[in-house]
Design an enzyme around this catalytic site. Sequence first.
Site, PDB file in Angstrom:
ATOM      1  N   HIS A 174       0.847  -1.196   0.000  1.00  0.00           N
ATOM      2  CA  HIS A 174       0.000   0.000   0.000  1.00  0.00           C
ATOM      3  C   HIS A 174       0.877   1.238   0.000  1.00  0.00           C
ATOM      4  O   HIS A 174       1.954   1.248   0.594  1.00  0.00           O
ATOM      5  CB  HIS A 174      -0.931   0.008   1.227  1.00  0.00           C
ATOM      6  N   GLU A 201      -7.839  -5.034  -1.166  1.00  0.00           N
ATOM      7  CA  GLU A 201      -8.270  -5.826  -2.319  1.00  0.00           C
ATOM      8  C   GLU A 201      -8.175  -7.330  -2.076  1.00  0.00           C
ATOM      9  O   GLU A 201      -8.861  -8.105  -2.724  1.00  0.00           O
ATOM     10  CB  GLU A 201      -7.400  -5.498  -3.543  1.00  0.00           C
TER      11      GLU A 201
END
Length: 397
Positions: free
Chosen positions: A277, A330
Amino acid sequence: MTLVDAAPGLSDISVADTEIGDVRGNEGFFHYNRYSAIDLARSSSFERVWFLFVYGRLPEPAELDAFVETVRRHRHVDPGLLDFARTVGATGQTHRPLIDLRTVLSAAAQYTGMSPLWDTDEATRRENGIQLCAMVPTLLAAVHRAAHGLEPVRPRDDLDTAGYWLHAVTGQEVETGEIRALEQYLVATVEHGFNASTFTARVIASTGADLPSAICGAIGAFSGPLHGGAPDRALDALDAIVARGGPEMTVATVGEVATGWARDELAAGRRLMGFGHAVYRTHDPRSELLREVARGLGGRLAEVAVEVERAVVAVLAEARPDRPRYANVEFYAGVVMDRCGLPREMFTPTFTVSRVVGWTANALEQAHDRHIIRPRATYVGPAVTDRPSDVAHPEVR
Ligand code: ACO
């Protein structure tokens, strides 16, 4: 004015003040307004949180009822726009629902008469925002169904957004447990700081353009695999691991198979989708919530995913001990959506159903600031010659 050299990706620059929310990357925490987003996901309906994004406070019960009614009314889109969505969905070689939505929302500005933000008062902007967000599930489901030769499902006025979305896509009755699982996902993904799509929406809003333009731009940014386009790819990766393990793989041996797979992928220079991330330097709180949600729904895939997560995080840490990377939103999103009966091609569109509320809040907040966002770039091309006549060229045409 002194120019500041920003880090690649502008990661070290704050470009606006916002009251919408924030992401604290080192703490693994994010909030909407004054509330922990994960607490809201555990305790609130999507519509209650949507109200927070529109009005900057949580609603009283009667306000929430009125808001829900407004949302349900706006799901019924203009029949001409719905027809256009069906045509767009049924056209083309490949089915790309987000790209279709972008096309249809471009037309929505005309069908709904939404004027440029520059020319619109606060109340009208809010109403336009609610209308646009409420239309998105209807239009996305319509393009998807048209691509598969199916008619749109008539909007159900007895369902809130999560249930309506599942029903509109699948045309099936949906179970309460799945609706609530998806609703938690939707609440947890409304907003997440100045990510690429949100920033895109704000840049467009800063020009005074209309709201559909800002949302179309955001959708374009969101459709990329490094941003919103990863949940189906994360599930593809799980499938690849399951295929590699073969029928004899058990939950106890998944870790070993996943370790081999992840090492091979990294060696081939590929990114492991659903991991890493740009802001979190610790666990992504959304993935922690969704792990719980996925396990709550049950099934073998969720248990396989837990083992894969453990193994992949270890391989990523082995590759870069200085830079641990964890599962992002996700990774479990795909598992949850799959379990709720959504087809893979509708994973990122599902993310869009919630994120459009965040983009809209950001675009409208930006519209208060009457400055255009206009950074600079540092020129690194060949040295400029003194006079154009010094440039050798045979003739001017
Ligand atoms: N697999 C392999 N390598 C990775 C991964 C990954 N999933 N994530 C980061 N890296 C590498 C980067 O390439 C970089 O390597 P380098 O230093 O040799 O260039 C290094 O790890 C450090 O990268 P970060 O600074 O941690 O991450 P960055 O901010 O550059 O990228 C991103 C963040 C785009 C999310 C990245 O982690 C990635 O590509 N992940 C896979 C795609 C994905 O899951 N996207 C969804 C993100 S969540 C969302 O947008 C809603």
